[in-house]
Design a protein around this motif. Structure first.
Motif, PDB file in Angstrom:
ATOM      1  N   PHE A 145      15.611  37.817-127.528  1.00  0.00           N
ATOM      2  CA  PHE A 145      15.992  38.702-126.432  1.00  0.00           C
ATOM      3  C   PHE A 145      15.219  38.424-125.162  1.00  0.00           C
ATOM      4  O   PHE A 145      15.542  38.961-124.116  1.00  0.00           O
ATOM      5  CB  PHE A 145      15.769  40.165-126.841  1.00  0.00           C
ATOM      6  N   ALA A 146      14.184  37.630-125.264  1.00  0.00           N
ATOM      7  CA  ALA A 146      13.388  37.328-124.071  1.00  0.00           C
ATOM      8  C   ALA A 146      14.125  36.315-123.200  1.00  0.00           C
ATOM      9  O   ALA A 146      14.752  35.402-123.721  1.00  0.00           O
ATOM     10  CB  ALA A 146      12.025  36.778-124.479  1.00  0.00           C
ATOM     11  N   PRO A 147      14.059  36.481-121.899  1.00  0.00           N
ATOM     12  CA  PRO A 147      14.816  35.601-120.995  1.00  0.00           C
ATOM     13  C   PRO A 147      14.125  34.268-120.771  1.00  0.00           C
ATOM     14  O   PRO A 147      13.753  33.931-119.662  1.00  0.00           O
ATOM     15  CB  PRO A 147      14.910  36.428-119.710  1.00  0.00           C
ATOM     16  N   VAL A 161      20.116  36.197-126.559  1.00  0.00           N
ATOM     17  CA  VAL A 161      20.803  37.356-126.010  1.00  0.00           C
ATOM     18  C   VAL A 161      20.151  37.698-124.689  1.00  0.00           C
ATOM     19  O   VAL A 161      18.970  38.004-124.636  1.00  0.00           O
ATOM     20  CB  VAL A 161      20.712  38.574-126.951  1.00  0.00           C
ATOM     21  N   ASP A 162      20.918  37.581-123.633  1.00  0.00           N
ATOM     22  CA  ASP A 162      20.380  37.871-122.309  1.00  0.00           C
ATOM     23  C   ASP A 162      21.100  39.084-121.747  1.00  0.00           C
ATOM     24  O   ASP A 162      22.252  39.023-121.346  1.00  0.00           O
ATOM     25  CB  ASP A 162      20.563  36.663-121.402  1.00  0.00           C
TER      26      ASP A 162
END
Lengths: 191, 191
Positions: A145-147, A161-162
């Motif tokens: 989930f981290a960009p 997942v952005d």
DNA sequence: CCTTGTGAAAGCATTCACAGCC
DNA sequence: GGCTGTGAATGCTTTCACAAGG
């Protein structure tokens, strides 16, 4: 239930429903439709989601906590083993009955039980190290989930997942006329 | 920066980078590459993300809080106006400098400034009502994190984010050999 | 040289439409 | 009659490969 009804409930076309289901076999009855209960069973088995897969979350901040609380994971073939963090005040607490532990305990925990999937819910700066630790203890599937783009060996599968991208996509189709290629919602109500 | 380098950094192929960018014009210099700063500007403008779009979040629980804290939204063309909730102990506080207000104030706030996008981060049970309220005050784009299919008029665009599905997709490609293209046909032993 | 920009080819997904079956 | 199951047709996306150009 007919393919038309399933289509209505899930927001896809009936042709799509029939085509997709046909890949799993002849599951319906002509003139009648499908038996949803049996379909559900079959699909779950087909996806390998019958054995509750052990999942860990790295990062017990708001996102990690939200994921741990997100009901539906457990009903869909997943079981959270633990959350990992480095903040001392979080360690030892529980979130939705899931223990929060120091990341250093990952090795020990992974030895006890094979971890199928690791979720990274840390700030961007900590994501790569979280990934490295997960890979170190044998995790080969990561949901990030981290960009950031994670650097991983080819044996490891990463799914990114952005959350901001979702907003951007939505913003793009804002002015009425533009229509997305994938226009429809996904059904979730049958659980 | 060459298309090859951009590909490396973003996790896509170089051919993809070039093809995609070509739709926006001849942006690179042959033998040299692309100028990332200029590209960024152009793409932001092209996506209509220059004017910081007003966004509201309904649901100030863990997910809503996580979203509010997610840095990067503001850097990507969005501005959170407020979080809305019904829990009295949350109302009046702030999350990442964003005020938490009672949902009843939505009408008033929407009158003051047009809301471009509404994010639903409530429990499943409250999602439909949140959607109704948002639509009531004129929001036509909704990003829904609750695991329900929202009923909305055709003028409203909904984008569904289902966190469990991401896990399921990842779980499916777990055993190394499974390939995305070819679903293994199986005999129907149930039903 | 090196890298872009892009037609052509290949690959993949969705839709059509209808024969087959209950 | 009604609905599934599915080849064929259509549309969309990605990859290939190479001419064009700094």
């Amino acid at each position: 239930m007919s393919s038309e009804e399933i289509a209505e409930a899930t927001g896809v076309t009936s042709a799509q429903v029939r085509k997709d289901l046909s890949y799993l076999g002849s599951l319906g009855t002509r003139g009648v439709g499908y038996q949803v209960e049996g379909l559900h069973q079959l699909i779950m088995r087909q996806l390998g989601l019958v054995e509750n897969l052990p999942v860990v979350i790295v990062g017990a901040g708001n996102l990690g906590t939200a994921l741990a609380n997100y009901r539906g994971f457990s009903q869909r073939g997943f079981r959270f083993v633990a959350l990992y963090d480095v903040a001392e005040d979080r360690i030892g607490t529980t979130v939705a009955d899931i223990p929060v532990r120091h990341v250093d305990r990952l090795t020990q925990d992974a030895a006890q039980e094979e971890i199928a999937i690791g979720i990274i819910a840390t700030p961007a700066e900590a994501a790569q190290e979280a990934a490295d630790r997960l890979i170190d203890v044998g995790v080969r599937c990561i949901l990030n989930f981290a960009p950031v783009v994670l650097k991983v060996p080819p044996t490891v599968t990463v799914r990114q997942v952005d959350l901001a991208i979702e907003l951007q996509i939505l913003a793009y189709y804002r002015q009425g006329t533009a229509s997305p290629t994938r226009p429809t919602p996904i059904a979730e109500d049958t659980l």
